[in-house]
Design a protein around this motif. Structure first.
Motif, short mmCIF file in Angstrom:
data_model
loop_
_atom_site.label_atom_id
_atom_site.label_comp_id
_atom_site.label_asym_id
_atom_site.label_seq_id
_atom_site.Cartn_x
_atom_site.Cartn_y
_atom_site.Cartn_z
N SER A 1 -7.37 0.74 -8.36
CA SER A 1 -6.05 0.12 -8.36
C SER A 1 -5.62 -0.32 -6.97
O SER A 1 -4.91 -1.32 -6.82
N VAL A 2 -6.05 0.39 -5.94
CA VAL A 2 -5.67 0.00 -4.58
C VAL A 2 -6.25 -1.36 -4.22
O VAL A 2 -5.66 -2.10 -3.41
N LEU A 3 -7.37 -1.74 -4.84
CA LEU A 3 -7.97 -3.04 -4.56
C LEU A 3 -7.22 -4.16 -5.27
O LEU A 3 -7.27 -5.31 -4.84
N GLU A 4 -6.52 -3.84 -6.34
CA GLU A 4 -5.60 -4.81 -6.93
C GLU A 4 -4.38 -4.97 -6.03
O GLU A 4 -3.89 -6.09 -5.81
N GLY A 5 -3.92 -3.86 -5.49
CA GLY A 5 -2.79 -3.94 -4.57
C GLY A 5 -3.13 -4.73 -3.32
O GLY A 5 -2.32 -5.54 -2.84
N GLU A 6 -4.32 -4.50 -2.76
CA GLU A 6 -4.73 -5.21 -1.54
C GLU A 6 -4.81 -6.71 -1.79
O GLU A 6 -4.30 -7.52 -0.99
N ALA A 7 -5.41 -7.12 -2.90
CA ALA A 7 -5.56 -8.54 -3.20
C ALA A 7 -4.19 -9.18 -3.49
O ALA A 7 -3.94 -10.33 -3.11
N THR A 8 -3.32 -8.45 -4.15
CA THR A 8 -1.98 -8.96 -4.41
C THR A 8 -1.24 -9.19 -3.10
O THR A 8 -0.61 -10.24 -2.89
N HIS A 9 -1.34 -8.22 -2.17
CA HIS A 9 -0.72 -8.38 -0.86
C HIS A 9 -1.27 -9.63 -0.15
O HIS A 9 -0.49 -10.44 0.39
N ARG A 10 -2.58 -9.78 -0.17
CA ARG A 10 -3.21 -10.90 0.54
C ARG A 10 -2.79 -12.23 -0.09
O ARG A 10 -2.50 -13.20 0.63
N SER A 11 -2.77 -12.32 -1.40
CA SER A 11 -2.39 -13.57 -2.05
C SER A 11 -0.93 -13.92 -1.76
O SER A 11 -0.59 -15.09 -1.56
N SER B 1 -1.51 -4.79 -13.36
CA SER B 1 -1.75 -3.53 -14.06
C SER B 1 -1.40 -2.29 -13.25
O SER B 1 -1.32 -1.20 -13.82
N ALA B 2 -1.22 -2.43 -11.93
CA ALA B 2 -1.22 -1.27 -11.05
C ALA B 2 0.06 -1.15 -10.23
O ALA B 2 0.66 -2.15 -9.82
N VAL B 3 0.45 0.08 -9.97
CA VAL B 3 1.61 0.38 -9.14
C VAL B 3 1.49 -0.30 -7.78
O VAL B 3 2.46 -0.87 -7.26
N GLU B 4 0.30 -0.24 -7.18
CA GLU B 4 0.11 -0.80 -5.84
C GLU B 4 0.40 -2.30 -5.83
O GLU B 4 0.98 -2.82 -4.87
N ALA B 5 -0.01 -3.00 -6.88
CA ALA B 5 0.24 -4.43 -6.97
C ALA B 5 1.72 -4.70 -7.22
O ALA B 5 2.32 -5.61 -6.63
N LEU B 6 2.33 -3.91 -8.09
CA LEU B 6 3.75 -4.07 -8.38
C LEU B 6 4.59 -3.87 -7.13
O LEU B 6 5.54 -4.63 -6.87
N ASP B 7 4.26 -2.88 -6.32
CA ASP B 7 5.01 -2.65 -5.09
C ASP B 7 4.95 -3.86 -4.17
O ASP B 7 5.94 -4.19 -3.49
N GLU B 8 3.80 -4.52 -4.11
CA GLU B 8 3.69 -5.72 -3.27
C GLU B 8 4.56 -6.85 -3.80
O GLU B 8 5.21 -7.58 -3.03
N VAL B 9 4.61 -7.01 -5.12
CA VAL B 9 5.46 -8.04 -5.72
C VAL B 9 6.92 -7.74 -5.46
O VAL B 9 7.70 -8.64 -5.10
N ILE B 10 7.31 -6.49 -5.62
CA ILE B 10 8.71 -6.11 -5.37
C ILE B 10 9.10 -6.41 -3.92
O ILE B 10 10.17 -6.98 -3.65
N ARG B 11 8.22 -6.05 -3.00
CA ARG B 11 8.51 -6.29 -1.58
C ARG B 11 8.68 -7.79 -1.32
O ARG B 11 9.62 -8.20 -0.63
N ALA B 12 7.79 -8.58 -1.88
CA ALA B 12 7.86 -10.03 -1.66
C ALA B 12 9.13 -10.62 -2.25
O ALA B 12 9.79 -11.48 -1.64
N ARG B 13 9.49 -10.18 -3.44
CA ARG B 13 10.68 -10.71 -4.09
C ARG B 13 11.94 -10.28 -3.32
O ARG B 13 12.90 -11.06 -3.20
N ASP B 14 11.93 -9.06 -2.79
CA ASP B 14 13.06 -8.61 -1.97
C ASP B 14 13.19 -9.44 -0.70
O ASP B 14 14.29 -9.59 -0.15
N GLU B 15 12.07 -9.99 -0.24
CA GLU B 15 12.08 -10.86 0.94
C GLU B 15 12.47 -12.30 0.59
O GLU B 15 12.57 -13.15 1.47
N GLY B 16 12.66 -12.57 -0.70
CA GLY B 16 13.03 -13.91 -1.13
C GLY B 16 11.85 -14.84 -1.34
O GLY B 16 12.04 -16.07 -1.39
N ARG B 17 10.66 -14.30 -1.46
CA ARG B 17 9.47 -15.12 -1.65
C ARG B 17 9.42 -15.69 -3.06
O ARG B 17 9.96 -15.12 -4.01
N LYS B 18 8.69 -16.80 -3.21
CA LYS B 18 8.50 -17.44 -4.53
C LYS B 18 7.31 -16.77 -5.22
O LYS B 18 6.24 -17.36 -5.39
#
Length: 471
Positions: free
Chosen positions: A217-227, A244-261
């Protein structure tokens, strides 16, 4: 086509719930009123929806009909897959046309258009899998947008097949930022995953459970962060598929909180199934998909449901891509290709028929989400995300009359014995759900009623999609 009046139902959209009658003429909704009788509205036919919910037809923006993968093809054709979708209350799909290495993207698009033309039971559109980023492909991305293909899927996974490196991703994202399209990303670090896969096989770990253990799951999080960061520097709109993974969801939440598309979907399999389903020897092959099912104890399921509650996840799609276990009239033993090597099991699960009822039961029925949020994540948000709203995804005057009448208290059991997907097993075999799709209309035509399919292949039409309305 004549007229139809739906009376006495509870009309549910993403923004409201009201007792109302709905009048349809031809393919469109023409009136939504408190009482058709009081206004003297009549129609050629009346359907009594008393005690039932009247909701927009589902919009599934992630399906793979006839996809070539792992030495075989997804078992559902556009005919069988879209018919099954209709049985489950989905009235629009967006599938994936495929560009392979060395091929023109336009050629791939035209090949998939030919596959679907005259075959579909419901309306359909296409994303484009851009499997070979080069100067010609970048030019063709503009051409495809003109054809109504306004989203392009890329893979950080599957080296040697669909994989794109960071430089290719940047080029495609730059083009998408120019032409207003969306980059849909399969975010898993495929290079690192392949190392873990090969190491597991070298240890003799060949069962399906190791598919889930190798694709960490951490590798889904890493790729989500990079993308997300690549989208940031290029200005592209990013949509993470099958998260599918908490690590990826956390990256999406962070990006959306930053106002990213940045936007994301999850799938029913990640909400209802888990790593244990990959166990039990080769029976686990039924549940091999990528990203894999995750460990329930690690909190992935709980966090995904919360992400749907908080709108950090906007959409539930299926990633419908069925491969048979061994009792099919055409494909027979597709999953058996990986009996001694989990890496050779065709990746994918059936689900296009089950999505609406599963999410209603597990979401609304279990008190996790409101009925309005259910409509939003299964119909309205996907239609907005991929340029189909308000034609699709809502019940409104002028919208297509894609309407589902759902019995909210009707209980039934999911089984391969009764489903309509052309695959020999159900991922949800024996699961009891409350909430049953009873009537389905596509563009004003009743195609499911009284347990009968009344539609025909060719009822569905190609949708030239506009730009995303989620920005």
């Amino acid at each position: 086509m004549g007229s139809l009046l739906i009376k006495n139902g509870i009309v549910v959209t993403a923004t409201g719930t009201t007792a109302a009658d709905v009048l349809v003429r031809g393919s469109r909704v023409v009136a939504i009123v408190a009482s058709a009788d009081d206004l003297g509205l009549t129609a050629d036919r009346t359907v009594d929806a008393a005690g039932r919910l009247v909701i927009p037809g589902g919009v599934d923006v992630h399906t793979h009909m006839e996809l070539p993968f792992g030495g075989t093809f997804a078992a559902d054709t556009f005919e069988t897959g879209t018919r099954a979708a209709a049985w489950g209350g989905t009235t629009t799909i967006v599938d994936f046309a495929v560009q392979t290495k060395g091929e023109s993207a336009m050629d791939g698009y035209e090949r998939w258009m030919a596959k679907a033309e005259g075959e579909c039971a419901i309306d359909y559109g296409f994303h484009m899998i851009t499997g070979d980023i080069n100067e010609q492909t970048l030019k063709e991305m503009d051409m495809l947008v003109d054809e109504g293909v306004t989203s392009f899927k890329m893979f950080m996974a599957y080296p040697g097949l669909f994989y794109s490196d960071d430089g290719e991703i940047v080029l495609a994202m730059q083009k998408a930022a120019e032409n207003g399209s969306v980059i849909a990303m399969h975010a898993e670090n495929g290079i690192a995953i392949d190392v873990f896969v090969n190491q597991a096989l070298a240890r003799g770990e060949t069962d399906p459970i190791y598919h889930g253990l190798a694709r960490k799951s951490v590798l889904e999080g890493e790729a989500t962060h990079r993308s997300i960061r690549l989208a940031e520097v290029t200005g592209a709109t990013l949509y993470i598929v099958h998260l599918s993974a908490v690590e990826a969801l956390d990256e999406v939440i962070r990006a959306r909180d930053e106002g990213r598309k940045v936007f994301a979907e999850t799938c029913p399999q990640y909400l209802f199934l888990d790593l244990e389903d990959l166990g039990n020897g080769f029976e686990g092959a039924k549940y091999v998909c990528s990203p894999p099912l995750r460990d329930r104890a690690a909190g992935h399921q709980r966090r995904l449901w919360r992400g749907l509650q908080t709108n950090d996840l906007q959409v539930v799609s299926t990633d419908h891509c069925p491969f048979c276990m061994g009792n099919h009239h055409t494909f027979g033993t597709q999953k058996q290709l990986g009996r001694d090597n989990f890496a050779a099991i065709p990746n994918g699960m059936p689900g296009v028929e089950n999505r609406m009822e599963l999410i209603f039961d597990g979401g609304v029925g279990q008190g996790r989400i409101s009925v309005n949020r259910f409509v939003e994540i299964t119909a309205t948000a996907p239609a907005k995300m991929f340029g189909m709203f308000p034609q699709k995804g809502t019940i409104a005057v002028g919208s297509d009359a894609d309407i589902v009448i759902l019995g909210p208290n009707r209980t039934h059991t999911i089984s391969a014995e009764t489903h309509h997907m052309d695959v020999d097993y159900s991922a949800y075999e024996g699961r009891k759900v409350t909430g049953k799709v009873e009537v389905v209309m596509s563009k004003g035509k009743v195609i499911i009623e009284d347990g009968q399919y009344l539609g025909a292949k060719g009822d569905g039409e190609y949708l030239r999609r506009g730009h995303s309305m989620m920005l």
